[in-house]
Design a protein around this motif. Sequence first.
Motif, PDB file in Angstrom:
ATOM      1  N   GLU A   1       0.613  -1.210   0.224  1.00 17.09           N
ATOM      2  CA  GLU A   1       0.081  -0.061  -0.044  1.00 17.09           C
ATOM      3  C   GLU A   1       0.935   1.334   0.002  1.00 17.09           C
ATOM      4  N   ALA A   2       1.848   1.284   0.606  1.00 19.81           N
ATOM      5  CA  ALA A   2       2.907   2.178   0.691  1.00 19.81           C
ATOM      6  C   ALA A   2       3.640   2.684  -0.544  1.00 19.81           C
ATOM      7  N   MET A   3       3.815   1.517  -1.079  1.00 17.93           N
ATOM      8  CA  MET A   3       4.496   1.532  -2.599  1.00 17.93           C
ATOM      9  C   MET A   3       3.437   2.124  -3.799  1.00 17.93           C
ATOM     10  N   GLN A   4       2.411   1.616  -3.321  1.00 18.97           N
ATOM     11  CA  GLN A   4       1.085   2.130  -4.329  1.00 18.97           C
ATOM     12  C   GLN A   4       0.869   3.787  -4.216  1.00 18.97           C
ATOM     13  N   ALA A   5       1.073   4.236  -2.969  1.00 20.58           N
ATOM     14  CA  ALA A   5       0.838   5.681  -2.552  1.00 20.58           C
ATOM     15  C   ALA A   5       2.109   6.354  -3.152  1.00 20.58           C
ATOM     16  N   TYR A   6       3.130   5.726  -3.040  1.00 23.58           N
ATOM     17  CA  TYR A   6       4.488   6.377  -3.302  1.00 23.58           C
ATOM     18  C   TYR A   6       4.241   6.667  -4.906  1.00 23.58           C
ATOM     19  N   MET A   7       3.886   5.653  -5.585  1.00 21.68           N
ATOM     20  CA  MET A   7       3.920   5.683  -7.247  1.00 21.68           C
ATOM     21  C   MET A   7       2.636   6.705  -7.757  1.00 21.68           C
ATOM     22  N   ARG A   8       1.863   6.593  -7.094  1.00 19.46           N
ATOM     23  CA  ARG A   8       0.718   7.568  -7.199  1.00 19.46           C
ATOM     24  C   ARG A   8       1.178   8.880  -7.019  1.00 19.46           C
ATOM     25  N   GLU A   9       1.797   9.251  -5.981  1.00 18.75           N
ATOM     26  CA  GLU A   9       2.187  10.531  -5.582  1.00 18.75           C
ATOM     27  C   GLU A   9       3.208  11.083  -6.365  1.00 18.75           C
ATOM     28  N   TYR A  10       4.253  10.286  -6.883  1.00 20.19           N
ATOM     29  CA  TYR A  10       5.293  10.811  -7.590  1.00 20.19           C
ATOM     30  C   TYR A  10       5.637  10.524  -9.160  1.00 20.19           C
ATOM     31  N   GLY A  11       4.521   9.774  -9.563  1.00 18.84           N
ATOM     32  CA  GLY A  11       4.271   9.207 -10.739  1.00 18.84           C
ATOM     33  C   GLY A  11       5.263   8.158 -11.298  1.00 18.84           C
ATOM     34  N   VAL A  12       5.545   7.414 -10.491  1.00 19.63           N
ATOM     35  CA  VAL A  12       6.681   6.347 -10.588  1.00 19.63           C
ATOM     36  C   VAL A  12       6.038   5.227 -11.014  1.00 19.63           C
ATOM     37  N   PRO A  13       6.488   4.806 -12.236  1.00 20.64           N
ATOM     38  CA  PRO A  13       6.267   3.609 -13.025  1.00 20.64           C
ATOM     39  C   PRO A  13       6.564   2.254 -12.340  1.00 20.64           C
ATOM     40  N   GLU A  14       5.922   1.126 -12.748  1.00 21.26           N
ATOM     41  CA  GLU A  14       6.612   0.035 -12.028  1.00 21.26           C
ATOM     42  C   GLU A  14       7.926  -0.460 -12.645  1.00 21.26           C
ATOM     43  N   GLU A  15       8.287   0.035 -13.697  1.00 28.84           N
ATOM     44  CA  GLU A  15       9.663  -0.228 -14.376  1.00 28.84           C
ATOM     45  C   GLU A  15      10.657   0.231 -13.598  1.00 28.84           C
ATOM     46  N   HIS A  16      10.583   1.493 -12.995  1.00 27.75           N
ATOM     47  CA  HIS A  16      11.459   2.268 -11.838  1.00 27.75           C
ATOM     48  C   HIS A  16      11.672   1.153 -10.745  1.00 27.75           C
ATOM     49  N   LEU A  17      10.731   0.682 -10.229  1.00 24.09           N
ATOM     50  CA  LEU A  17      10.741  -0.322  -8.992  1.00 24.09           C
ATOM     51  C   LEU A  17      11.455  -1.435  -9.404  1.00 24.09           C
ATOM     52  N   ALA A  18      11.074  -2.074 -10.723  1.00 23.72           N
ATOM     53  CA  ALA A  18      12.132  -3.390 -11.164  1.00 23.72           C
ATOM     54  C   ALA A  18      13.303  -3.240 -11.193  1.00 23.72           C
ATOM     55  N   ARG A  19      13.738  -1.948 -11.668  1.00 20.09           N
ATOM     56  CA  ARG A  19      15.105  -1.475 -11.631  1.00 20.09           C
ATOM     57  C   ARG A  19      15.911  -1.871 -10.481  1.00 20.09           C
ATOM     58  N   ILE A  20      15.102  -1.778  -9.218  1.00 20.89           N
ATOM     59  CA  ILE A  20      15.901  -1.869  -8.090  1.00 20.89           C
ATOM     60  C   ILE A  20      16.176  -3.400  -7.800  1.00 20.89           C
ATOM     61  N   ALA A  21      15.401  -4.279  -8.159  1.00 15.38           N
ATOM     62  CA  ALA A  21      15.411  -5.836  -8.095  1.00 15.38           C
ATOM     63  C   ALA A  21      16.740  -6.024  -9.005  1.00 15.38           C
ATOM     64  N   VAL A  22      16.842  -5.479 -10.006  1.00 18.72           N
ATOM     65  CA  VAL A  22      17.739  -5.766 -10.977  1.00 18.72           C
ATOM     66  C   VAL A  22      18.933  -5.211 -10.183  1.00 18.72           C
TER      67      VAL A  22
END
Length: 156
Positions: free
Chosen positions: A81-102
Amino acid sequence: MEGKPIESVENACASGGQAILSVIHKLQLGLGDTGIAVGYEKMRDVQGKMDGGLIGKVLGYFSHPDEREGTTFVFPHIFAEAMQAYMREYGVPEEHLARIAVEEYANANHNPNAQMSNVHLTLEQAMKIEGINRYIFDGLPLRLTTVLRSPTVMHP
């Protein structure tokens, strides 16, 4: 050990690290010459089964009453839920978060003692939702991203 100071540290998944930092800070402040951090986690019921429901109930008990109804109180759900709120607030696409795992898997390749050393993850693999790589909760962006390690050949 009678009369020695003791402290309980709670910080969800980071409690062990927080306990170590607490000991370090006290030693740096000169509050002692020696310190010890001891921890345990009990997440199973008396039959030895994971007791996520009880854990969620306890977490919910300590929340504000106005925030309890309809909320799931288990840490992965709260993190999602925190991740979803962050993505919505700052316009972050899932690809940017997937890059963290990479990047985390790539960092593990520099440490031969890392659990995931010698494992390579591409952005394409991190973005796929299939098999073991899945969303942890439907409708929320937190994913489980796993790459199976190739068997390691042991030399005598």
